[in-house]
Design a protein around this motif. Structure first.
Motif, PDB file in Angstrom:
ATOM      1  N   LEU A 169      -3.007 -11.458 -23.707  1.00 36.29           N
ATOM      2  CA  LEU A 169      -4.237 -10.754 -23.350  1.00 36.29           C
ATOM      3  C   LEU A 169      -5.053 -11.541 -22.338  1.00 36.29           C
ATOM      4  O   LEU A 169      -5.617 -10.981 -21.398  1.00 36.29           O
ATOM      5  N   VAL A 170      -5.118 -12.849 -22.558  1.00 27.88           N
ATOM      6  CA  VAL A 170      -5.865 -13.711 -21.632  1.00 27.88           C
ATOM      7  C   VAL A 170      -5.157 -13.760 -20.271  1.00 27.88           C
ATOM      8  O   VAL A 170      -5.790 -13.668 -19.217  1.00 27.88           O
ATOM      9  N   LYS A 171      -3.827 -13.860 -20.320  1.00 29.86           N
ATOM     10  CA  LYS A 171      -3.040 -13.958 -19.094  1.00 29.86           C
ATOM     11  C   LYS A 171      -3.070 -12.660 -18.300  1.00 29.86           C
ATOM     12  O   LYS A 171      -3.098 -12.671 -17.064  1.00 29.86           O
ATOM     13  N   ASN A 172      -3.070 -11.512 -19.015  1.00 28.91           N
ATOM     14  CA  ASN A 172      -3.021 -10.204 -18.346  1.00 28.91           C
ATOM     15  C   ASN A 172      -4.388  -9.526 -18.306  1.00 28.91           C
ATOM     16  O   ASN A 172      -4.473  -8.293 -18.325  1.00 28.91           O
ATOM     17  N   GLU A 173      -5.443 -10.328 -18.268  1.00 22.10           N
ATOM     18  CA  GLU A 173      -6.799  -9.770 -18.275  1.00 22.10           C
ATOM     19  C   GLU A 173      -6.969  -8.759 -17.131  1.00 22.10           C
ATOM     20  O   GLU A 173      -6.599  -9.016 -15.990  1.00 22.10           O
ATOM     21  N   GLY A 174      -7.521  -7.597 -17.489  1.00 22.35           N
ATOM     22  CA  GLY A 174      -7.708  -6.539 -16.498  1.00 22.35           C
ATOM     23  C   GLY A 174      -6.714  -5.416 -16.667  1.00 22.35           C
ATOM     24  O   GLY A 174      -6.928  -4.309 -16.179  1.00 22.35           O
ATOM     25  N   SER A 175      -5.591  -5.701 -17.350  1.00 20.92           N
ATOM     26  CA  SER A 175      -4.596  -4.649 -17.613  1.00 20.92           C
ATOM     27  C   SER A 175      -4.202  -4.666 -19.091  1.00 20.92           C
ATOM     28  O   SER A 175      -3.032  -4.532 -19.426  1.00 20.92           O
ATOM     29  N   ASN A 176      -5.205  -4.852 -19.954  1.00 24.31           N
ATOM     30  CA  ASN A 176      -4.928  -5.009 -21.375  1.00 24.31           C
ATOM     31  C   ASN A 176      -4.401  -3.742 -22.033  1.00 24.31           C
ATOM     32  O   ASN A 176      -3.637  -3.814 -23.000  1.00 24.31           O
ATOM     33  N   ASP A 177      -4.819  -2.564 -21.531  1.00 17.16           N
ATOM     34  CA  ASP A 177      -4.304  -1.307 -22.098  1.00 17.16           C
ATOM     35  C   ASP A 177      -2.785  -1.229 -21.917  1.00 17.16           C
ATOM     36  O   ASP A 177      -2.051  -0.920 -22.872  1.00 17.16           O
ATOM     37  N   LYS A 178      -2.348  -1.503 -20.725  1.00 23.73           N
ATOM     38  CA  LYS A 178      -0.918  -1.432 -20.424  1.00 23.73           C
ATOM     39  C   LYS A 178      -0.146  -2.509 -21.188  1.00 23.73           C
ATOM     40  O   LYS A 178       0.922  -2.242 -21.759  1.00 23.73           O
ATOM     41  N   TYR A 179      -0.685  -3.714 -21.200  1.00 21.45           N
ATOM     42  CA  TYR A 179      -0.016  -4.826 -21.892  1.00 21.45           C
ATOM     43  C   TYR A 179       0.095  -4.553 -23.395  1.00 21.45           C
ATOM     44  O   TYR A 179       1.150  -4.802 -24.007  1.00 21.45           O
ATOM     45  N   THR A 180      -0.977  -4.023 -23.996  1.00 23.49           N
ATOM     46  CA  THR A 180      -0.964  -3.704 -25.426  1.00 23.49           C
ATOM     47  C   THR A 180       0.107  -2.669 -25.738  1.00 23.49           C
ATOM     48  O   THR A 180       0.847  -2.794 -26.720  1.00 23.49           O
ATOM     49  N   ALA A 181       0.210  -1.636 -24.908  1.00 25.17           N
ATOM     50  CA  ALA A 181       1.224  -0.599 -25.108  1.00 25.17           C
ATOM     51  C   ALA A 181       2.636  -1.179 -24.982  1.00 25.17           C
ATOM     52  O   ALA A 181       3.544  -0.818 -25.744  1.00 25.17           O
ATOM     53  N   GLN A 182       2.826  -2.088 -24.042  1.00 27.74           N
ATOM     54  CA  GLN A 182       4.146  -2.699 -23.854  1.00 27.74           C
ATOM     55  C   GLN A 182       4.523  -3.582 -25.046  1.00 27.74           C
ATOM     56  O   GLN A 182       5.680  -3.554 -25.507  1.00 27.74           O
ATOM     57  N   MET A 183       3.555  -4.335 -25.568  1.00 28.65           N
ATOM     58  CA  MET A 183       3.813  -5.162 -26.745  1.00 28.65           C
ATOM     59  C   MET A 183       4.056  -4.297 -27.976  1.00 28.65           C
ATOM     60  O   MET A 183       4.903  -4.613 -28.824  1.00 28.65           O
ATOM     61  N   GLN A 184       3.336  -3.203 -28.072  1.00 28.43           N
ATOM     62  CA  GLN A 184       3.541  -2.259 -29.169  1.00 28.43           C
ATOM     63  C   GLN A 184       4.946  -1.656 -29.082  1.00 28.43           C
ATOM     64  O   GLN A 184       5.615  -1.466 -30.109  1.00 28.43           O
ATOM     65  N   GLY A 185       5.379  -1.382 -27.875  1.00 22.71           N
ATOM     66  CA  GLY A 185       6.733  -0.862 -27.674  1.00 22.71           C
ATOM     67  C   GLY A 185       7.785  -1.854 -28.123  1.00 22.71           C
ATOM     68  O   GLY A 185       8.768  -1.482 -28.784  1.00 22.71           O
ATOM     69  N   LEU A 186       7.593  -3.131 -27.789  1.00 22.23           N
ATOM     70  CA  LEU A 186       8.538  -4.169 -28.191  1.00 22.23           C
ATOM     71  C   LEU A 186       8.577  -4.309 -29.708  1.00 22.23           C
ATOM     72  O   LEU A 186       9.656  -4.377 -30.312  1.00 22.23           O
ATOM     73  N   SER A 187       7.408  -4.349 -30.329  1.00 22.36           N
ATOM     74  CA  SER A 187       7.329  -4.480 -31.787  1.00 22.36           C
ATOM     75  C   SER A 187       8.033  -3.311 -32.475  1.00 22.36           C
ATOM     76  O   SER A 187       8.780  -3.500 -33.445  1.00 22.36           O
ATOM     77  N   SER A 188       7.800  -2.104 -31.995  1.00 16.78           N
ATOM     78  CA  SER A 188       8.438  -0.913 -32.566  1.00 16.78           C
ATOM     79  C   SER A 188       9.950  -0.980 -32.413  1.00 16.78           C
ATOM     80  O   SER A 188      10.697  -0.648 -33.348  1.00 16.78           O
ATOM     81  N   ALA A 189      10.404  -1.422 -31.250  1.00 16.58           N
ATOM     82  CA  ALA A 189      11.844  -1.512 -30.988  1.00 16.58           C
ATOM     83  C   ALA A 189      12.505  -2.523 -31.921  1.00 16.58           C
ATOM     84  O   ALA A 189      13.602  -2.283 -32.444  1.00 16.58           O
ATOM     85  N   VAL A 190      11.841  -3.644 -32.128  1.00 12.61           N
ATOM     86  CA  VAL A 190      12.370  -4.676 -33.030  1.00 12.61           C
ATOM     87  C   VAL A 190      12.472  -4.134 -34.456  1.00 12.61           C
ATOM     88  O   VAL A 190      13.484  -4.331 -35.138  1.00 12.61           O
ATOM     89  N   ALA A 191      11.419  -3.428 -34.914  1.00 15.79           N
ATOM     90  CA  ALA A 191      11.410  -2.874 -36.274  1.00 15.79           C
ATOM     91  C   ALA A 191      12.528  -1.853 -36.456  1.00 15.79           C
ATOM     92  O   ALA A 191      13.229  -1.856 -37.483  1.00 15.79           O
ATOM     93  N   VAL A 192      12.719  -0.971 -35.472  1.00 14.82           N
ATOM     94  CA  VAL A 192      13.768   0.052 -35.556  1.00 14.82           C
ATOM     95  C   VAL A 192      15.148  -0.595 -35.531  1.00 14.82           C
ATOM     96  O   VAL A 192      16.042  -0.222 -36.313  1.00 14.82           O
TER      97      VAL A 192
END
Length: 474
Positions: free
Chosen positions: A78-101
């Motif tokens: 979040l600190v590194k990608n400041e300014g594009s946190n919406d996109k970064y959060t969605a991408q991390m959520q995608g990774l987490s979901s993929a790992v769980a599945v």
């Protein structure tokens, strides 16, 4: 009252956020603690053991099913990608979901061995993995609120979820006949429902799912930390799982109550660390080691007194929290409380390690502590029963403390702590824990000692309050 409000209004946004996060944490733990006596009286010791063993498996499997992606790597991103946190959060959520599945698909291939190992039926396994898909979304959102100091909605939703879990669980308990599973499913359903809301919201806001760069960087950062995360869970949860398999679910339930009582000290430690860690970082930066040494010893002394009161009143606390069926748990209270006390002590040393930045030593200490815990449990639980697990855990946390001190000394030759004074306090608290066990058959003597320790805390309260206040002011 007006003076307090004026002082609160003058605080910075960061200070207000920290204050509310602390309040939220205390209320969360308070709700969990208050509901325990109700659960223990509604359920048999075996049913309560089923509920607590589920919690242990849930936390253990979570490390593999989510890779703990909502932890440090997300905050860093979040600190590194400041300014594009919406996109970064969605991408991390995608990774987490993929790992769980992906992990769920692996479990499906070995469903029968997995069910035999955990004791879960097929419906619970499926519900648990739905939880692993959606719950991280709420955790991602919570971390982001903290980073951006948006504390109001975060505190409100967190507390609402904390209240809904026992409410839904108890409604299911009284309206169905699934007993312990009512508490399990009540927790899962509430967390899934809350997680779904943020799962949808964050994908809509971010308009993203996959990013090769984000996914690879996150996996590269977090996968090496899995042994550390896993070791901490094993150290905290393996006792219950091994008691369940060796002694039976009923004894796992009795033992679990002991750990819940240990939360009394953990709540105090969490409250202190909220101010202590930032304060220590500032003192380390300007090399004011004398202040750190004096404050650390005072805090060790204070927590030692509080630990002594809990150990002395163990029979009464166990009876209030669980009732007569759980009274054997009183023999586990002294070693469990001592283990909790050592967590504060090793936390002082690990704060220095994190400040210096060599976190590899932290992972080594975690692995050694977890491996030792499993070996000692295998040796002593079959021979001495579930009470042995409390003492093996105490030994492991003591080793943990020594390892962190040893690694800290390898990183720096500075005399940051007054080790002589700290060691003396630890030895007195440890010796007291052994003596208090023998006083459990002499109530009048025990109550008199508890009263004397309580008077000492009251006598020193001004000094302690000023010290804690100083951590926040400096």
């Amino acid at each position: 009252m007006l003076g307090v409000l004026r002082k609160y209004s003058s605080l910075s946004m960061e200070a207000k956020a920290s204050l509310w996060y602390l309040f939220c944490n205390l209320v969360q733990k308070g709700i969990s603690f208050i509901i325990i006596p109700l659960y223990t009286r509604l359920l048999t010791t075996s049913e309560y053991g089923t509920y607590t063993v589920f919690q242990s498996w849930r936390d253990l499997i979570l490390i593999f099913a989510t890779l703990n992606l909502s932890a440090g790597v997300f905050t860093r991103g979040l600190v590194k990608n400041e300014g594009s946190n919406d996109k970064y959060t969605a991408q991390m959520q995608g990774l987490s979901s993929a790992v769980a599945v992906l992990f769920f698909l692996i479990v499906l291939l070995f469903m029968d061995p997995f069910r035999r190992l955990t004791g879960f039926d097929e419906k619970l396994v499926i519900t648990l993995f739905v939880y692993y898909v959606f719950n991280p979304s709420f955790l991602f959102w919570s971390v982001r609120q903290r980073v951006e100091n948006k504390y109001k909605s975060m505190v409100a939703i967190t507390l609402l979820a904390s209240v809904l879990v026992p409410v839904v669980s108890l409604l299911m308990f009284f309206m169905t006949d699934i007993r312990a599973n009512a508490l399990i499913y009540g927790f899962l359903y509430v967390q899934i429902a809350v997680g779904m809301l943020f799962f949808v919201k964050q994908f809509v806001d971010g308009h993203a799912f996959f990013s090769k760069i984000v996914w690879l960087e996150s996996l590269k950062f977090n996968i090496p930390l899995i042994p550390h995360y896993l070791s901490l869970i094993v150290l905290a949860q393996s006792d219950r799982l091994m008691i369940d398999h060796i002694c039976g679910t009923s004894f796992a339930g009795i033992y679990s109550l002991t750990y819940n009582i240990g939360q009394i000290i953990l709540i105090v430690i969490a409250s202190i660390n909220g101010s202590l860690v930032p304060w220590m970082y500032k003192k380390l930066k300007v090399r004011e080691y004398h202040s750190i040494a004096v404050t650390s010893n005072m805090l060790c002394f204070l927590l030692g007194l509080m630990s002594a009161i809990v150990m002395l009143l163990a029979p009464e606390v166990v009876f209030i929290m669980g009732g007569s069926e759980y009274m054997p748990a009183k023999w586990c209270i002294p070693p469990v409380v001592m283990g909790t006390y050592y967590t504060f002590c090793y936390g002082l040393f690990s704060t220095v390690e994190f400040y210096i930045g060599k976190t590899s030593y932290v992972a080594i200490a975690s692995f050694v502590g977890a491996a030792l815990n499993i070996v000692l449990n295998l040796l002593f639980i079959p021979r001495f029963g579930f009470i042995a697990a409390a003492y093996t855990t105490e030994v492991c946390y003591m080793v943990f403390m020594f390892l962190h001190y040893f690694f800290m000394k390898k990183m720096t030759k500075e005399r940051i702590f007054n080790i002589g004074g700290m060691s003396a306090i630890c030895l007195v608290v440890f010796a007291s824990s052994l003596v208090f066990t023998f006083l459990y058959d002499y109530d009048c003597v025990r109550w008199c000692v508890a009263a004397l320790v309580s008077l000492l805390v009251l006598f020193k309260r001004s000094a302690f309050m000023n010290m804690v206040k100083g951590l926040k002011d400096r």
